[in-house]
Scaffold this motif. Structure first.
Motif, PDB file in Angstrom:
ATOM      1  N   VAL A 327       0.853  -1.197   0.000  1.00  0.00           N
ATOM      2  CA  VAL A 327       0.000   0.000   0.000  1.00  0.00           C
ATOM      3  C   VAL A 327       0.890   1.249   0.000  1.00  0.00           C
ATOM      4  O   VAL A 327       0.625   2.225  -0.712  1.00  0.00           O
ATOM      5  CB  VAL A 327      -0.950  -0.018   1.223  1.00  0.00           C
ATOM      6  N   ARG A 328       1.977   1.183   0.748  1.00  0.00           N
ATOM      7  CA  ARG A 328       2.895   2.336   0.791  1.00  0.00           C
ATOM      8  C   ARG A 328       3.483   2.585  -0.614  1.00  0.00           C
ATOM      9  O   ARG A 328       3.465   3.701  -1.103  1.00  0.00           O
ATOM     10  CB  ARG A 328       3.995   2.067   1.823  1.00  0.00           C
ATOM     11  N   THR A 331       0.700   3.991  -2.991  1.00  0.00           N
ATOM     12  CA  THR A 331       0.295   5.387  -2.743  1.00  0.00           C
ATOM     13  C   THR A 331       1.461   6.325  -3.049  1.00  0.00           C
ATOM     14  O   THR A 331       1.265   7.403  -3.601  1.00  0.00           O
ATOM     15  CB  THR A 331      -0.239   5.586  -1.314  1.00  0.00           C
ATOM     16  N   ASP A 336      -4.610   6.108  -6.080  1.00  0.00           N
ATOM     17  CA  ASP A 336      -5.627   6.671  -5.193  1.00  0.00           C
ATOM     18  C   ASP A 336      -5.979   5.608  -4.135  1.00  0.00           C
ATOM     19  O   ASP A 336      -6.376   4.503  -4.482  1.00  0.00           O
ATOM     20  CB  ASP A 336      -6.839   7.011  -6.085  1.00  0.00           C
ATOM     21  N   ARG A 337      -5.856   5.970  -2.853  1.00  0.00           N
ATOM     22  CA  ARG A 337      -6.138   5.015  -1.772  1.00  0.00           C
ATOM     23  C   ARG A 337      -7.540   4.401  -1.881  1.00  0.00           C
ATOM     24  O   ARG A 337      -7.759   3.244  -1.562  1.00  0.00           O
ATOM     25  CB  ARG A 337      -6.121   5.748  -0.418  1.00  0.00           C
ATOM     26  N   ILE A 368      -7.219   1.979   3.243  1.00  0.00           N
ATOM     27  CA  ILE A 368      -7.701   1.524   1.932  1.00  0.00           C
ATOM     28  C   ILE A 368      -9.055   0.847   2.108  1.00  0.00           C
ATOM     29  O   ILE A 368      -9.507   0.637   3.239  1.00  0.00           O
ATOM     30  CB  ILE A 368      -6.699   0.539   1.271  1.00  0.00           C
TER      31      ILE A 368
END
Ligand code: B12
Ligand code: SF4
Length: 430
Positions: A327-328, A331, A336-337, A368
């Motif tokens: 996720v890091r 992003t 877009d989260r 998220i």
């Protein structure tokens, strides 16, 4: 020339949504025979066809997804205790009958099969073909035919193609395939959404999944063929393209990276999606940058459960810290989260309601979206075998994800968790 009809059947289920659904196996088979037979396609689930438009307006979201035409029907007896509406999704039966009467007869009808618990609709299709195009030989192939071959043989088709045993099909048709040909996408009048598969199989062996058993080893597919298919899709107006790979990011340097770099080099524009889940372990900073640059818009990550013992016991495909890291990277790359979603399983034999809640909390903290995926037990898998203690796995209707989850967790608990997930998702504005 043989006249071949390609059919993507309707769906009988509690729920169905056009989440970039295309009968990719069927179109691939027809593509291999391009120019060697004449083809017509009847896709009950194509929301963009002229036939669907004349029945109901087509409304799609920004990524080409949307609701199907539906009609409430009586559920099969096995679902009598399930307090949800059972429906038939797709074009009405009379439309197919009218089509057969007008355009038939055909020599061969190839029918796509998908979820094992969707088989009742195949009976509807076979009955109509037998009545209105009686000389046609009917062939079933795809997921249900592969996972429940014996059951499928009792539906009255002339041939059931299991797994990748395509030699039986070529013999049956008396045709030889050209395996470098892309899918027969020109069979659609208005494409909008297309599908690609750059690889086959998966290097993992999750206990709930059929992929290792069906495909054996992971193998990249021909990059040239995938690029030809991508050009064909783009040329025919597919603005949204979904990957159907099981392990799209595995050995990315050999497959996805050169594919996306070539897409960029050729100036091909499309919005890519990964509804069949990406493995977070393989999302590096560099790969995330490339995916975002090349137009990957929505990211679905297979997470399943936050409890380490469950992660290990089911195959160890991904751990919580790897999801956080992915996720890091995504992003940081500009994704877009609100378009990053982690799938979590609801109703799996080893996952309690507390596990599901803890997983949802973990995903919420990453900022998220979460999506609860009702568990569908699959015959022949380790977890499917364990489910024989609760349901009759020889009856594919019992693999239905909505029904199985309610049988396993109870209606109240499953509803409560789904409501909670909706609340968490509202917090991040999606
Ligand atoms: C893409 C995909 C999806 C897509 C939608 C697919 C669709 N069109 O409906 C999405 C992401 C939405 C999805 C959702 C789900 N899915 Co899914 N999905 C798949 C996937 C990856 C590919 C299916 C596919 O299109 N195959 C066709 C092509 C791509 O396969 P192929 O191998 O190249 O096909 C060859 C042969 O099979 C043959 N062939 C194929 N079709 C035909 C047709 C004919 C006529 C012939 C002759 C030959 C033939 O020739 C081809 C040559 O290349 C499979 C796994 C897999 N690898 O198959 C799981 C799979 C089908 N899904 C599965 C599951 C569990 C689900 C979900 C229940 C998950 C969840 N809990 O939410 C949901 C259910 C959705 C619903 N509404 O009920 C299970 C099956 C469950 C079951 N009981 O049947 C599978 C097998 C994965 C697994 N875990 O083992 N899925
Ligand atoms: S990683 Fe995905 S495709 Fe591979 S075995 Fe596990 S669930 Fe199946």
């Amino acid at each position: 020339m043989l006249r071949i009809l390609l059919v993507n059947p309707p769906v009988y289920d509690f729920a169905a949504y056009d989440f970039w659904l295309r009968p990719y196996g069927l179109l691939s088979i027809a593509g291999y025979l391009r120019g060697k037979a004449s083809f017509r396609l009847f896709d009950y689930m194509d929301r963009r066809s002229r036939l669907a438009r004349s029945t109901k307006a087509v409304v799609s979201d920004a990524w080409g997804r949307g609701r199907f035409i539906e009609q409430r029907i009586e559920p099969p007896a096995v679902f009598s205790g399930i307090p949800r509406r059972f429906r038939r999704f797709g074009l009405p039966r009379e439309v197919f009958r009218g089509f057969l009467a007008e355009v038939g007869p055909f020599d061969v009808v190839l029918v796509q099969t998908m979820m094992t618990y969707w088989y009742p609709a195949l009976r509807e299709v076979i009955d109509d073909v037998r009545q209105l195009s009686d000389r046609a030989r009917v062939v079933l192939g795809g997921n249900y035919a592969t996972l429940c071959g014996r059951h499928a043989e009792r539906l009255g088709a002339d041939l059931v193609v299991k797994g990748m045993e395509l030699a039986t099909l070529w013999d049956f048709l008396g045709l030889s395939p050209d395996l470098e040909q892309p899918g027969l996408w020109e069979a659609y009048e208005d494409l909008g959404v297309g599908v690609l598969k750059l690889t086959q199989g998966c290097p993992f062996a999750c206990t709930y999944c059929s992929v290792p058993m069906v495909y054996g080893r992971f193998e990249p597919r021909s990059l040239d063929r995938s690029l030809t298919e991508m050009e064909l899709l783009a040329g025919r107006g597919a603005r949204n393209v979904a990957f159907y790979d099981d392990a799209l990011l595995f050995r990315a340097q050999e497959v996805l990276v050169p594919f996306l770099e070539e897409v960029l080099r050729r100036g091909i524009r499309a919005q890519f999606h990964s509804p069949n889940a990406l493995n977070a372990r393989f999302v590096t900073g560099e790969l995330a940058q490339l995916m975002v640059r090349a137009g990957v818009k929505t990211f679905y990550l297979g997470f399943e459960c936050a409890r380490r013992q469950v992660q290990e016991a089911t195959g160890g495909k991904v751990y919580s810290e790897e999801l956080a890291e992915a996720v890091r990277h995504l992003t940081d790359a500009g994704a877009d989260r609100a378009l990053i979603t982690a799938y979590q399983i609801l109703g799996h034999p080893d996952m309690s309601a507390e596990d599901v809640e803890a997983s949802m909390q973990f995903v919420r903290e990453l900022g998220i979206r979460g999506m609860l995926a009702d568990f569908s037990p699959i015959p022949g898998t380790p977890d499917g075998r364990r489910c024989e203690q609760w349901v009759d796995m020889n009856e594919p209707l019992t693999h239905n994800k909505t029904a199985f989850t309610i049988w396993r967790m109870g209606f109240e608990t499953s509803n409560r968790l789904k409501d909670l997930q909706r609340r968490f998702n509202r917090e991040i504005g999606s």
